[in-house]
Motif scaffolding. Sequence first.
Motif, PDB file in Angstrom:
ATOM      1  N   MET A 116      -6.285   5.597  43.990  1.00  0.00           N
ATOM      2  CA  MET A 116      -4.997   6.055  44.530  1.00  0.00           C
ATOM      3  C   MET A 116      -3.874   5.779  43.546  1.00  0.00           C
ATOM      4  O   MET A 116      -3.580   4.619  43.239  1.00  0.00           O
ATOM      5  CB  MET A 116      -4.669   5.351  45.853  1.00  0.00           C
ATOM      6  N   VAL A 117      -3.260   6.842  43.041  1.00  0.00           N
ATOM      7  CA  VAL A 117      -1.978   6.744  42.343  1.00  0.00           C
ATOM      8  C   VAL A 117      -0.961   7.373  43.276  1.00  0.00           C
ATOM      9  O   VAL A 117      -0.945   8.598  43.467  1.00  0.00           O
ATOM     10  CB  VAL A 117      -1.992   7.473  40.989  1.00  0.00           C
ATOM     11  N   MET A 118      -0.158   6.556  43.920  1.00  0.00           N
ATOM     12  CA  MET A 118       0.790   7.037  44.920  1.00  0.00           C
ATOM     13  C   MET A 118       2.084   7.454  44.240  1.00  0.00           C
ATOM     14  O   MET A 118       2.799   6.612  43.673  1.00  0.00           O
ATOM     15  CB  MET A 118       1.032   5.947  45.964  1.00  0.00           C
ATOM     16  N   GLU A 119       2.355   8.746  44.246  1.00  0.00           N
ATOM     17  CA  GLU A 119       3.511   9.276  43.545  1.00  0.00           C
ATOM     18  C   GLU A 119       4.815   8.819  44.202  1.00  0.00           C
ATOM     19  O   GLU A 119       4.833   8.395  45.360  1.00  0.00           O
ATOM     20  CB  GLU A 119       3.442  10.800  43.519  1.00  0.00           C
ATOM     21  N   ALA A 120       5.893   8.928  43.440  1.00  0.00           N
ATOM     22  CA  ALA A 120       7.203   8.575  43.982  1.00  0.00           C
ATOM     23  C   ALA A 120       7.462   9.386  45.246  1.00  0.00           C
ATOM     24  O   ALA A 120       7.234  10.603  45.274  1.00  0.00           O
ATOM     25  CB  ALA A 120       8.283   8.843  42.946  1.00  0.00           C
ATOM     26  N   PRO A 121       7.892   8.749  46.327  1.00  0.00           N
ATOM     27  CA  PRO A 121       8.084   9.463  47.594  1.00  0.00           C
ATOM     28  C   PRO A 121       9.166  10.527  47.492  1.00  0.00           C
ATOM     29  O   PRO A 121      10.195  10.330  46.837  1.00  0.00           O
ATOM     30  CB  PRO A 121       8.474   8.350  48.573  1.00  0.00           C
ATOM     31  N   LYS A 200      -0.115   2.080  41.883  1.00  0.00           N
ATOM     32  CA  LYS A 200      -1.500   2.364  41.532  1.00  0.00           C
ATOM     33  C   LYS A 200      -2.415   1.316  42.155  1.00  0.00           C
ATOM     34  O   LYS A 200      -2.240   0.118  41.909  1.00  0.00           O
ATOM     35  CB  LYS A 200      -1.685   2.354  40.014  1.00  0.00           C
ATOM     36  N   ALA A 201      -3.377   1.764  42.956  1.00  0.00           N
ATOM     37  CA  ALA A 201      -4.398   0.871  43.510  1.00  0.00           C
ATOM     38  C   ALA A 201      -5.572   0.870  42.542  1.00  0.00           C
ATOM     39  O   ALA A 201      -6.305   1.851  42.454  1.00  0.00           O
ATOM     40  CB  ALA A 201      -4.832   1.353  44.894  1.00  0.00           C
ATOM     41  N   CYS A 202      -5.726  -0.230  41.805  1.00  0.00           N
ATOM     42  CA  CYS A 202      -6.632  -0.274  40.654  1.00  0.00           C
ATOM     43  C   CYS A 202      -7.806  -1.216  40.873  1.00  0.00           C
ATOM     44  O   CYS A 202      -7.644  -2.314  41.409  1.00  0.00           O
ATOM     45  CB  CYS A 202      -5.890  -0.757  39.412  1.00  0.00           C
TER      46      CYS A 202
END
Length: 681
Positions: A116-121, A200-202
């Motif tokens: 998961m790469v969480m983009e800027a909201p 980023k969930a790494c």
Amino acid sequence: MGKYTVGRHSILWEDKGTFSYYKNDKKLLHFYGQAILETGVELDTRYSKLIRAEVKDDKLTDSGAGMGDRLEVCFQSEQGIQFTEIIRITEETLTVQCVLMGEENEEIHAKRLVPMVMEAPDKDCPDFLRSLWTKMLLVPYDNTMWVRYEAVPLRPGRTSYDVTVVFEEESREGIVIGAIDFDVWKNGIICSGNDARVLKACSGIADLETHDKMEHGIVRGNKVASSRFVLLHGMDYRDLLEQYGDIVNRKNPILSWKEGVPFGWNSWSGLAFRLNERNYREAGRFLREELMRGGYHNGQTTYVNLDAGWHRIPKKKLIELAAELHAKGQKAGIYAAPFAWFGQEEEEEIPGTEGHCYKEILLKDNNGELLPRVDGAIPMDITHPIWKQHMAWQAEKFLEWGFDYVKLDFLSHGAMEGVHYNKAVMTGRQAITEGYEFLKEHFSEEKAGRPFFISLSIAPLFPCGYGHARRFSCDAFGLAEDTEYVLNALTYAWWQSGRLYSFNDPDHISLYQSFCADRSSLFGEARARYTAAVIAGTVMMLSDDYGMGEANCPVGENNEDTENNKDTEEKLVLESRKRAKLLAQTEKINHIAAAGKSFRPVETAGTTASNFFTLELEGKHYMALFHWKKEKDEVEFDMKRAGLPIDCSVRELWTEKEYRITGGRFIFEFDGCDGALFEII
């Protein structure tokens, strides 16, 4: 584009390799997947070809996030590698994992996986995720070097290890993002270096805070999977952290303990390396004949625990001391650092392994060089059969000598990246899991023939399930700053007690004078320190010098020095005993400690600690209030914010004084550092 819906939750995926997560038809976040191979090649779902998307039956029972179907969206990179995002949705959770597979069974060598790469909201996301005032909890990898929890605004490059919560302080709305697998990868949630709002969930973190000199181990296989990461959203971040702990617990159950909260004494703060046969015996006698009679015990049991320095006591005496304690109805504890080597002579023979020396089992890097010392010790290769022979010997001796409790220290060394004897072990997390499994087996109740308590001291938060208790902070002694430090851990780690471990351990409780302090604790400081331990969830180990006599005194150069030392020592011991009898014998307060329940913080506090904690126990409501500044101060506490009655009477359990609260405002005066514990009546 496709859509996958379960109840109130939906995932939309696009051909361009991105995903949107919706809850109640409102967008929560947007994400994609990445990976880095050993060669440095970067894979990205946004720049890969979508080759299939399907929903499959999920029959796994250990998913940690409930049963149901799973969505698999598979992409193919320019290198021919299949990159699959596996997504599971339940009524409460989103779980994401990525898997890499090569063409024609080609072996994959993965350096880092980012499911998961969480983009800027964007404008459609919740306000709290878009606010610059939003806080991110930075969870430390372990608890050494006086690291602490921090709740701070998002900042590029910051890492929270294995789990974080992103939340808005006033409303408490937030999201938890946390790993639920800990047997292969070290995990982290990282703020992007380009935009702090990109998280980023790494899987694959090895850095200064994990104490690694080497990069994270390369994970190899025909199929390589990341850890699973669960995402929870709700209106109170505290509920979310507790829910996350419950999810982890379903996959990694706590090491259960049926004997209740351990009450007793530990030698380190009071004696350190002045520990000897006489002062250890005296500590046991003082507990037994003085404190236990006044209510300091749990089920008429106390532990008398040796810490570092016990090697100076001859083996024969150790056996005698443990037997004496058992004969008097007490239990005995001992100490070990099984993953770390503090010695200086590499050719020294390893106890229990005739003909073998430490050089054989010290962990090395890719060039065959020993890893550097961390906290003064070199990590050992805990996958090596000689290490296992040595530890089996040591565990057998501890049990044979009659001990009932072991404090295991410097355990982070077991997870350091290196070249291991067992070539199937590719990462530090795999190594420490193997080492933990070995220790759990050899210190088990089945091996001991009696209940045997395992306390983890300096240790990573994960993997869990291998100790009955884990210390949630580094060493904490008896001054105001120590209480604030313990409460910092409680503010952000209360939820771990009873979920990741049977008990949080607030470290030994120094009520008068620690060996490393340049002054004695004030009475208010001591009361605050004891109260902080009571509400932690908890392990109750006093640690002052309760011994008497010349054996405790350093030898002076002349008789006058010796007499002065004796006088100073006896005064210290008498004051330590007096302080313990004043604070450790309040039955109602010890009853709360014996319940083993962690109080919940009312507020976060940035890099410091909440001063307000609550608990409902046996139908009664309790609140603990703290102040750690030197000055006298009136502090206001918001009862409504704490979820407590706004009009009520309360009784302070240390003093038995009663107070009336009206309108939800409780103003309490502290005369310097102190702690107060109230029952709502």
